[in-house]
Write an enzyme that holds these catalytic residues in place. Structure first.
Site, mmCIF file in Angstrom:
data_model
loop_
_atom_site.group_PDB
_atom_site.id
_atom_site.type_symbol
_atom_site.label_atom_id
_atom_site.label_comp_id
_atom_site.label_asym_id
_atom_site.label_seq_id
_atom_site.Cartn_x
_atom_site.Cartn_y
_atom_site.Cartn_z
ATOM 1 N N ASN A 9 0.865 -1.180 0.000
ATOM 2 C CA ASN A 9 0.000 0.000 0.000
ATOM 3 C C ASN A 9 0.901 1.230 0.000
ATOM 4 O OD1 ASN A 9 -1.826 2.034 0.488
ATOM 5 N ND2 ASN A 9 -2.328 1.387 2.581
ATOM 6 N N LYS A 11 0.115 4.260 -0.276
ATOM 7 C CA LYS A 11 -0.550 5.430 0.335
ATOM 8 C C LYS A 11 -0.333 6.680 -0.535
ATOM 9 C CE LYS A 11 0.147 3.279 4.777
ATOM 10 N NZ LYS A 11 0.131 3.420 6.199
ATOM 11 N N HIS A 96 -9.523 1.034 5.046
ATOM 12 C CA HIS A 96 -8.225 1.205 5.714
ATOM 13 C C HIS A 96 -8.420 2.127 6.919
ATOM 14 C CE1 HIS A 96 -4.089 2.385 6.471
ATOM 15 N NE2 HIS A 96 -3.732 1.296 5.801
ATOM 16 N N GLU A 98 -6.780 4.523 7.987
ATOM 17 C CA GLU A 98 -6.574 5.957 7.710
ATOM 18 C C GLU A 98 -7.811 6.558 7.057
ATOM 19 O OE1 GLU A 98 -2.887 5.414 5.621
ATOM 20 O OE2 GLU A 98 -1.938 4.836 7.506
ATOM 21 N N GLU A 166 -5.399 -5.084 10.697
ATOM 22 C CA GLU A 166 -4.364 -4.075 10.884
ATOM 23 C C GLU A 166 -4.627 -3.311 12.171
ATOM 24 O OE1 GLU A 166 -2.475 -2.944 6.906
ATOM 25 O OE2 GLU A 166 -4.244 -1.716 7.118
ATOM 26 N N GLY A 172 2.437 2.103 10.764
ATOM 27 C CA GLY A 172 3.367 3.217 10.574
ATOM 28 C C GLY A 172 4.040 3.666 11.858
ATOM 29 N N SER A 212 3.466 -2.332 10.368
ATOM 30 C CA SER A 212 4.926 -2.340 10.528
ATOM 31 C C SER A 212 5.567 -3.683 10.211
ATOM 32 C CB SER A 212 5.307 -1.853 11.936
ATOM 33 O OG SER A 212 4.837 -0.533 12.150
#
Ligand code: PEP
Length: 251
Positions: A9, A11, A96, A98, A166, A172, A212
């Site tokens: 991904n 992003k 996701h 985010e 996730e 991240g 991560s």
């Protein structure tokens, strides 16, 4: 036996030209080393076609990072599943964290997007996962369970769906869930899928881990019985690291 799946991904990183370069580097770094593992890259919308041309003819799949739940219309800034299909995407990431955190997506809008993507012939990577506060207050199972139930409401066939677990606190941040922590939630997800869709569908469902993942921890995570690959953020921006993660999943 489930085929592992690793998706990068990217992003909101890389211009069109930079995405072409990274796609070529990924192609070169993977070589022939990934038989046994399905691989995808998810550039920004803007770079999908250019990156798609680079990987055309290879086994790497083109993946989008989101889609809207209508085909066309007055939805400024959005891109529909129909458009992604026409641009050569095989799959789309939906829900996701985010998107949920910064763009107000809810289980209900995630569900609409999943349904639309499936109806347009795309495969779906449905993301679920708890925040740190939710984990610390002991509601991980309840949160993930409602994300799975509500994300899949009204969907009778999950053969084109992959679920990505996730944990938000691991995305991240450099903090990876331990393989045991991840496996516990993957097992929970498979149990929920068994209840909803039966043993055969649950056995066939791939559940990726994301948060991560790096070359140094990939093999241990992917060795767990219910972890079927990874959704890779930061490490997917480096072709050598991404290829090492794919290799770890290909064993
Ligand atoms: C992700 O964004 O899906 C992700 C897992 O990111 P990272 O690997 O950087 O934690």
């Amino acid at each position: 036996m489930r085929r592992k799946i690793v998706v990068g991904n990217w992003k909101m990183n890389n211009t069109i030209a930079e995405s072409e370069i990274l796609a070529s580097e990924v192609l070169a770094a993977l070589g022939e080393n990934f038989s046994g593992c399905e691989v995808g890259i998810a550039p920004t919308f803007l770079a999908l076609e250019a990156a798609g041309r680079v990987i055309d003819g290879s086994e790497i799949q083109l993946v989008a990072q989101n889609c809207h739940y209508e085909n066309d219309g007055a939805y400024t800034g959005e891109v529909s599943a129909r458009m992604l299909n026409a641009a050569g995407c095989a799959s789309v990431i939906i829900g996701h964290s985010e998107r949920r955190q910064y763009f107000g997506e809810t289980n209900a809008t995630v569900n609409l997007r999943v349904k639309k993507a499936l109806s347009e012939g795309l495969n779906v990577i449905l993301c679920v996962g708890e925040t740190l506060a939710e984990r610390e207050s002991g509601v991980t199972d309840a949160v993930v369970s409602s994300q799975v139930h509500e994300g899949l409401t009204g969907i009778s066939d999950i053969s084109s769906i992959v679920i990505a677990y996730e944990p938000v606190w691991a995305i991240g941040t450099g903090k990876t869930a331990s393989s045991a922590q991840a496996e516990e939630v993957h097992f929970l997800i498979r149990t929920i899928i068994t209840e909803l869709y039966g043993d055969i569908a649950a056995e066939a469902l791939r559940i990726q881990y994301g948060g991560s993942v790096k070359p140094s921890n990939a093999a241990e995570l992917f060795a767990m019985p219910n972890i079927d690959g990874g959704l890779i953020g930061g490490a997917s921006l480096n072709a050598t690291d991404f290829a090492a993660i794919v290799k770890a999943a290909s064993h």
